[in-house]
Design an enzyme around this catalytic site. Structure first.
Site, PDB file in Angstrom:
ATOM      1  N   LYS A 110      -5.131 -27.570  -9.359  1.00 10.94           N
ATOM      2  CA  LYS A 110      -3.878 -26.998  -9.853  1.00 10.94           C
ATOM      3  C   LYS A 110      -2.668 -27.832  -9.453  1.00 10.94           C
ATOM      4  O   LYS A 110      -1.675 -27.863 -10.180  1.00 10.94           O
ATOM      5  CB  LYS A 110      -3.716 -25.548  -9.377  1.00 10.94           C
ATOM      6  CG  LYS A 110      -4.741 -24.643 -10.042  1.00 10.94           C
ATOM      7  CD  LYS A 110      -4.363 -23.181  -9.981  1.00 10.94           C
ATOM      8  CE  LYS A 110      -5.379 -22.380 -10.794  1.00 10.94           C
ATOM      9  NZ  LYS A 110      -5.309 -20.947 -10.546  1.00 10.94           N
ATOM     10  N   LYS A 151     -15.118 -24.583 -17.809  1.00  4.79           N
ATOM     11  CA  LYS A 151     -15.221 -23.129 -17.757  1.00  4.79           C
ATOM     12  C   LYS A 151     -14.220 -22.491 -18.728  1.00  4.79           C
ATOM     13  O   LYS A 151     -13.185 -23.083 -19.034  1.00  4.79           O
ATOM     14  CB  LYS A 151     -15.054 -22.610 -16.318  1.00  4.79           C
ATOM     15  CG  LYS A 151     -13.672 -22.558 -15.824  1.00  4.79           C
ATOM     16  CD  LYS A 151     -13.565 -21.839 -14.476  1.00  4.79           C
ATOM     17  CE  LYS A 151     -12.088 -21.847 -14.136  1.00  4.79           C
ATOM     18  NZ  LYS A 151     -11.687 -21.237 -12.931  1.00  4.79           N
ATOM     19  N   LYS A 197      -7.987 -19.222 -19.003  1.00  6.61           N
ATOM     20  CA  LYS A 197      -6.753 -18.739 -19.617  1.00  6.61           C
ATOM     21  C   LYS A 197      -5.871 -19.909 -20.034  1.00  6.61           C
ATOM     22  O   LYS A 197      -5.032 -19.778 -20.907  1.00  6.61           O
ATOM     23  CB  LYS A 197      -5.957 -17.912 -18.596  1.00  6.61           C
ATOM     24  CG  LYS A 197      -6.550 -16.566 -18.254  1.00  6.61           C
ATOM     25  CD  LYS A 197      -5.838 -15.957 -17.038  1.00  6.61           C
ATOM     26  CE  LYS A 197      -6.439 -14.633 -16.635  1.00  6.61           C
ATOM     27  NZ  LYS A 197      -5.943 -14.147 -15.347  1.00  6.61           N
TER      28      LYS A 197
HETATM   29  P1  AMP Z   1      -8.252 -15.044 -12.521  1.00  3.67           P
HETATM   30  O1  AMP Z   1      -7.931 -14.790 -13.926  1.00  3.67           O
HETATM   31  O2  AMP Z   1      -8.267 -16.493 -12.180  1.00  3.67           O
HETATM   32  O3  AMP Z   1      -7.462 -14.189 -11.566  1.00  3.67           O
HETATM   33  O4  AMP Z   1      -9.756 -14.598 -12.364  1.00  3.67           O
HETATM   34  C1  AMP Z   1     -10.139 -13.252 -12.285  1.00  3.67           C
HETATM   35  C2  AMP Z   1     -11.618 -13.144 -12.030  1.00  3.67           C
HETATM   36  O5  AMP Z   1     -12.351 -13.649 -13.150  1.00  3.67           O
HETATM   37  C3  AMP Z   1     -12.112 -13.935 -10.813  1.00  3.67           C
HETATM   38  O6  AMP Z   1     -13.104 -13.190 -10.143  1.00  3.67           O
HETATM   39  C4  AMP Z   1     -12.709 -15.176 -11.420  1.00  3.67           C
HETATM   40  O7  AMP Z   1     -13.720 -15.740 -10.616  1.00  3.67           O
HETATM   41  C5  AMP Z   1     -13.291 -14.624 -12.707  1.00  3.67           C
HETATM   42  N1  AMP Z   1     -13.388 -15.666 -13.741  1.00  3.67           N
HETATM   43  C6  AMP Z   1     -12.372 -16.406 -14.272  1.00  3.67           C
HETATM   44  N2  AMP Z   1     -12.833 -17.269 -15.197  1.00  3.67           N
HETATM   45  C7  AMP Z   1     -14.188 -17.066 -15.243  1.00  3.67           C
HETATM   46  C8  AMP Z   1     -15.239 -17.660 -16.023  1.00  3.67           C
HETATM   47  N3  AMP Z   1     -14.994 -18.596 -16.933  1.00  3.67           N
HETATM   48  N4  AMP Z   1     -16.501 -17.207 -15.806  1.00  3.67           N
HETATM   49  C9  AMP Z   1     -16.758 -16.235 -14.906  1.00  3.67           C
HETATM   50  N5  AMP Z   1     -15.813 -15.649 -14.147  1.00  3.67           N
HETATM   51  C10 AMP Z   1     -14.543 -16.051 -14.320  1.00  3.67           C
END
Ligand code: AMP
Ligand code: TRP
Length: 354
Positions: free
Chosen positions: A115, A217, A220
């Protein structure tokens, strides 16, 4: 020897739209865990400032994550659902953890490196300290189990390192305050105040990949909207994105081994399995030998049938925010009361006068 009381904690950042990776890697697991466990689910709005300092509608984003939790089936009465900034004890404990954690540990965090990009000098101190706040989120409730996607594994290892160093550095003070628990870590007996958190990552889709590139992966921040299925996508968008998803020319294998070296096929099978609550082996037993022209429409149906009720409910909840706001306010109050119990003990351990 005794054990810490089991407590499930997890958090999601209110940044950008939630996608299928968030749903399968995190939220769906939150829902499953609420049966029989004490669960605390948090919208981590303070973490959101590390991604972007000034937001046009942070409040709206916070509400939409809370709405996604509720629409997915999380019961805000049995569990605690709240936003992080409503409980200032997170920030207070994070400060203490900033003094426990070592710069060398933070320098190893791959998410920070990604990041921060090339110009690390220009990254915020908040982005650097992000994992320390994350450890505080969990440990201010003395949380023991954390359902997350695979990308959060390293941060949870750091949370364990912080907990362990706190326990060892303050061992005498913990004893004097009479608030510790005797546990074993590996084979070592430790008189611990904070538990060693366990990540809950397993499942058929711990890491959902981009629909356009099986080596990245689902995220967002991917500029291509075709790379992800958003929780707010309608049936047409879901169908289009799955039909356009990258695949290879072969059909589906009958055995797991046949997915090796085929990241796109592996990803779609994993998504199907997670949505259907099956293993990948079961999915291949059903679709092995079939072409993607058969598998993709089945995946579209499954994804639309699973996601559209959630999307509909999220929309309904977002129309009148008083309900969501009341849930967050109530959750915030309950979370604060618990966090304050921990912080009073931590203040005693550290030696603050109160
Ligand atoms: P975040 O949006 O980064 O706060 O992520 C929220 C949750 O979603 C966290 O537990 C991440 O590990 C999970 N997460 C985000 N992207 C992925 C993905 N591509 N596959 C699986 N889990 C994800
Ligand atoms: N870092 C997590 C993510 O980006 C969000 C998060 C913040 C979190 N605090 C947490 C997850 C505590 C689990 C537990 O996905």
């Amino acid at each position: 020897m005794s054990e810490f009381k089991k407590l499930v904690f997890s958090g999601v950042q209110p940044t950008g739209n939630l996608h299928l990776g968030n749903y399968l890697g995190a939220i769906r697991k939150f829902v499953a865990l609420q049966d029989g466990n004490d669960c605390v689910y948090c919208v981590v709005d303070m973490h959101a400032l590390t991604a972007q300092l000034v937001h046009d509608d942070l409040r709206g984003q916070i509400r939409s994550i809370a709405a996604a939790f509720i629409a997915s089936g999380i019961d805000p009465v049995r569990n605690i659902v709240f936003n992080q900034s409503a409980v200032p004890q997170h920030a207070e404990l994070a400060w203490i953890f900033n003094c426990v954690a070592r710069i060398g540990w933070m320098n190893r965090m791959t998410q920070f490196k990604d990041k921060a990009g090339k110009d690390r000098e220009q990254a915020s101190l908040g982005l650097y300290a992000y994992p320390s706040l994350m450890a505080a989120d969990i440990l201010v409730y003395r949380g023991t189990h954390v359902p997350v996607g695979d990308d959060q594994k390293q941060h949870l290892e750091l949370a364990r390192d912080i907990a362990m160093k706190f326990n060892l550095d303050y061992a005498e003070h913990i004893r004097k305050a009479g608030v510790g628990i005797d546990i074993t870590v590996g084979d070592e007996p430790v008189h611990a105040y904070f538990p060693m958190v366990e990540p809950l990552i397993d499942g058929p889709a711990p890491r959902v990949m981009s629909l356009r590139d099986g080596s990245k992966k689902m995220s967002k921040s991917d500029p291509s909207d075709l790379s992800r299925i958003n929780l707010m996508d309608d049936a047409d968008a879901i169908s289009k994105k799955i039909r356009k998803a990258k695949t290879d020319p072969d059909g589906l294998p009958s055995e797991i081994d046949g997915l090796k070296g085929r990241p796109e096929a592996d990803n779609l099978v994993g998504i199907y399995a997670a949505l259907a609550d099956k293993s990948k082996i079961d999915v291949l037993a059903e679709f092995g030998g079939q072409q993607f022209s058969v598998f993709k429409p089945a995946l579209v149906d499954l994804a639309v049938n699973t996601l559209s009720p959630i999307t509909g409910e999220m929309r309904r909840l977002m129309e009148d925010t008083t309900h969501i706001d009341a849930i967050l306010r109530d959750g915030g109050e309950r979370a604060r009361a618990r966090a304050e119990v921990t912080m009073n003990e931590v203040r005693d351990i550290v030696g603050f006068l109160r």
